[in-house]
Design an enzyme around this catalytic site. Structure first.
Site, mmCIF file in Angstrom:
data_model
loop_
_atom_site.group_PDB
_atom_site.id
_atom_site.type_symbol
_atom_site.label_atom_id
_atom_site.label_comp_id
_atom_site.label_asym_id
_atom_site.label_seq_id
_atom_site.Cartn_x
_atom_site.Cartn_y
_atom_site.Cartn_z
ATOM 1 N N CYS A 276 0.855 -1.186 0.000
ATOM 2 C CA CYS A 276 0.000 0.000 0.000
ATOM 3 C C CYS A 276 0.892 1.237 0.000
ATOM 4 C CB CYS A 276 -0.915 -0.001 1.223
ATOM 5 S SG CYS A 276 -1.900 1.518 1.377
ATOM 6 N N CYS A 294 -8.613 6.713 -11.629
ATOM 7 C CA CYS A 294 -7.175 6.903 -11.843
ATOM 8 C C CYS A 294 -6.371 5.605 -11.816
ATOM 9 C CB CYS A 294 -6.616 7.853 -10.782
ATOM 10 S SG CYS A 294 -6.936 7.297 -9.097
ATOM 11 N N CYS A 317 -8.512 11.105 -4.534
ATOM 12 C CA CYS A 317 -7.600 9.971 -4.430
ATOM 13 C C CYS A 317 -6.421 10.374 -3.537
ATOM 14 C CB CYS A 317 -7.113 9.570 -5.823
ATOM 15 S SG CYS A 317 -5.729 8.402 -5.821
ATOM 16 N N CYS A 370 -33.959 21.003 13.156
ATOM 17 C CA CYS A 370 -34.184 20.843 11.711
ATOM 18 C C CYS A 370 -32.850 20.926 10.974
ATOM 19 C CB CYS A 370 -35.137 21.921 11.190
ATOM 20 S SG CYS A 370 -35.462 21.788 9.412
ATOM 21 N N CYS A 436 -41.786 25.424 0.376
ATOM 22 C CA CYS A 436 -42.688 25.578 1.515
ATOM 23 C C CYS A 436 -43.020 27.049 1.734
ATOM 24 C CB CYS A 436 -42.081 24.961 2.765
ATOM 25 S SG CYS A 436 -40.651 25.884 3.385
ATOM 26 N N CYS A 444 -33.719 42.512 4.544
ATOM 27 C CA CYS A 444 -33.509 42.597 5.994
ATOM 28 C C CYS A 444 -33.386 41.232 6.662
ATOM 29 C CB CYS A 444 -34.645 43.387 6.655
ATOM 30 S SG CYS A 444 -36.269 42.576 6.487
#
Length: 486
Positions: A276, A294, A317, A370, A436, A444
């Site tokens: 690795c 790649c 990557c 929320c 909504c 403002c």
């Protein structure tokens, strides 16, 4: 011509004469100087070898004559000079025997001779040297038929191959001006062409060709290459090229099949053993993962850590060295395959948070717990003014400007019909595009309920319902038509 052009031509003539004398005398430096000056003038110049360079004596050239409709040779001996060009030779035969110049094709030394070339350039130096004249049929010249052209070209090719190899036994014949010379001679057997004949264009192909060389027609079914047939150099070469092309095609076909097989996989395993490049741990074949964009390979643990610690919405990557840093991105399916479901959900939430913090004009919903957010934009059509400045200016101009008055009347009509509203804080007219019923004033930043046309919160901020809109208080909507303004 201008005086400047006349002077250039006059100087070029003098230079050309001087150049000829310098070359003739072997004065290399002077010839080079004159050549450079001539090239600076950029005047068209023709360089010819002087007739003095050729032998002055005439020689007797043996010529075999054959027309486009028969296989019979007519031997002729003509008196020529070695400095004679092919064009002059054509004119001589046209004058002596009546053969039109456009129908003559001369073959000397296995090569089709061109008009500007001399007999000397083709190796004709002494009496007894040979040449061949092929007379095109007038039908082929007039109709330009492809079949006739191909047939006569094949005969020309065969003549070129045989001129130096097979003596024609040419003898002297007394010419008669402007009269075609056709003395009776015994017919010679036709040349037997080895190969197969194309059913489309009638071209005779070499035995080993799988398709017609001229029109790519298919070889007749059932045709077999004759036993003991020896391939020539050209056949061997193109057969080698065909084998190489077949091998290349098969290799590309295998690569394509491998690519199609990996397309169904979320992540491509590394089929080779390697270390690795991040943690340098040894990976057995199949243990590592190869990125699609790649083709860099890593152990799965290092790729997983790269995803978890990424500070960007898109994960790059991790490959880098002293010369190169890879900027390709990991695909979503690769990321999902390396993470558990819980880790993947956390990653998606982190990606959303990063995008929100880096997005210009983003606004997070103020409702407790929320996670929703949006991007607000001021896309008004007015230039160099915000909405409030524009609307104030519009009210002033409406008193005298007809177009401004119409715009003002249109805004008032939208306010009356409910298509627009005024901000309860700064009085700016605004519209709701979609979504909504929670909107935010671009001037403002007051949060407003679209259906009640009032501020959602009072001066104490979120939770203070004194602003006017009391939506969701005791689980009651602020208006029957409310689309979740809180």
């Amino acid at each position: 011509m201008t005086s400047e052009s006349v002077n250039k031509v006059k100087e070029a003539e003098q230079l050309a004469l001087a150049l000829g004398e310098a070359i003739c005398n072997g004065e290399k430096d002077e010839a080079a100087r004159l050549s450079r000056r001539l090239s600076e003038l950029a005047v068209p110049v023709t360089v010819n070898v002087d007739t003095r360079a050729y032998p002055s004596d005439s020689i007797k050239l043996k010529v075999g004559v054959e027309d486009g409709l028969s296989d019979i040779d007519i031997p002729v001996t003509v008196e020529v000079s070695t400095r004679m060009t092919i064009a002059q030779l054509k004119e001589k035969f046209s004058h002596d025997y009546g053969f039109d110049v456009t129908l003559q094709r001369w073959v000397i030394g296995k090569r089709l001779a061109r008009d500007g070339e001399t007999l000397s350039s083709h190796g004709v130096q002494q009496s007894g040297d040979q040449a061949f004249l092929f007379i095109l049929s007038t039908q082929a010249a007039a109709q330009q038929g492809r079949h006739l052209q191909l047939r006569e070209q094949r005969r020309l090719d065969g003549i070129a191959e045989q001129v130096h190899l097979i003596p024609r036994g040419l003898g002297a014949v007394t010419p008669r001006p402007k009269t075609p010379f056709k003395p009776p001679v015994p017919p010679k057997p036709k040349k037997v062409e080895v190969g197969w004949t194309c059913a489309i264009c009638t071209f005779v192909n070499k035995p080993t060709r799988p398709g017609c060389e001229i029109c790519s027609g298919e070889r007749p079914q059932g045709y077999r290459v004759p036993e003991n047939y020896e391939r020539d150099v050209e056949e061997v070469q193109w057969m080698l090229q065909e084998n190489e092309a077949t091998q290349l095609y098969e290799e590309r076909e295998r690569n394509f099949q491998e690519l199609m097989e990996t397309e169904d996989q979320s992540i491509i395993p590394c089929n080779e053993g390697m270390d690795c490049p991040i943690c340098f741990s040894a990976m057995q074949p199949g243990e590592g993962a190869t990125l699609r964009e790649c083709l860099h390979s890593f152990c799965r643990e290092c790729l997983k850590a790269t995803i978890e610690y990424s500070q960007d919405a898109e994960v790059s990557c991790p490959f880098r060295d002293n010369q190169y840093t890879c900027d390709k991105k990991m695909q979503d399916r690769e990321i999902q395959a390396l993470l558990t479901d819980e880790e993947h959900q956390r990653f998606l939430q982190q990606r959303l948070s990063i995008a929100e913090t880096r997005m210009k004009n983003s606004f997070h919903c103020q409702t407790a717990n929320c996670q929703g957010w949006c991007v607000y934009e001021d896309e008004a059509i007015h230039k160099d003014m915000d909405c409030k400045q524009y609307q104030d200016d519009l009210r002033i101009k409406a008193e005298n400007d007809h177009a401004a008055k119409r715009t003002k009347d249109m805004l008032e009509a939208m306010l009356q019909s409910g298509e627009a509203m005024k901000c309860p804080s700064c009085d700016v007219t605004m519209q709701k595009k979609s979504g909504c019923d929670w909107i935010c004033c671009v001037m403002c930043k007051t949060e407003i309920c679209w259906v009640t046309k009032q501020a959602r919160w009072g001066p104490k901020g979120a939770g203070d319902t004194s602003g006017g809109c009391k939506c969701r208080v005791n689980n009651v909507l602020c208006h029957p038509n409310c689309q979740n303004c809180h």
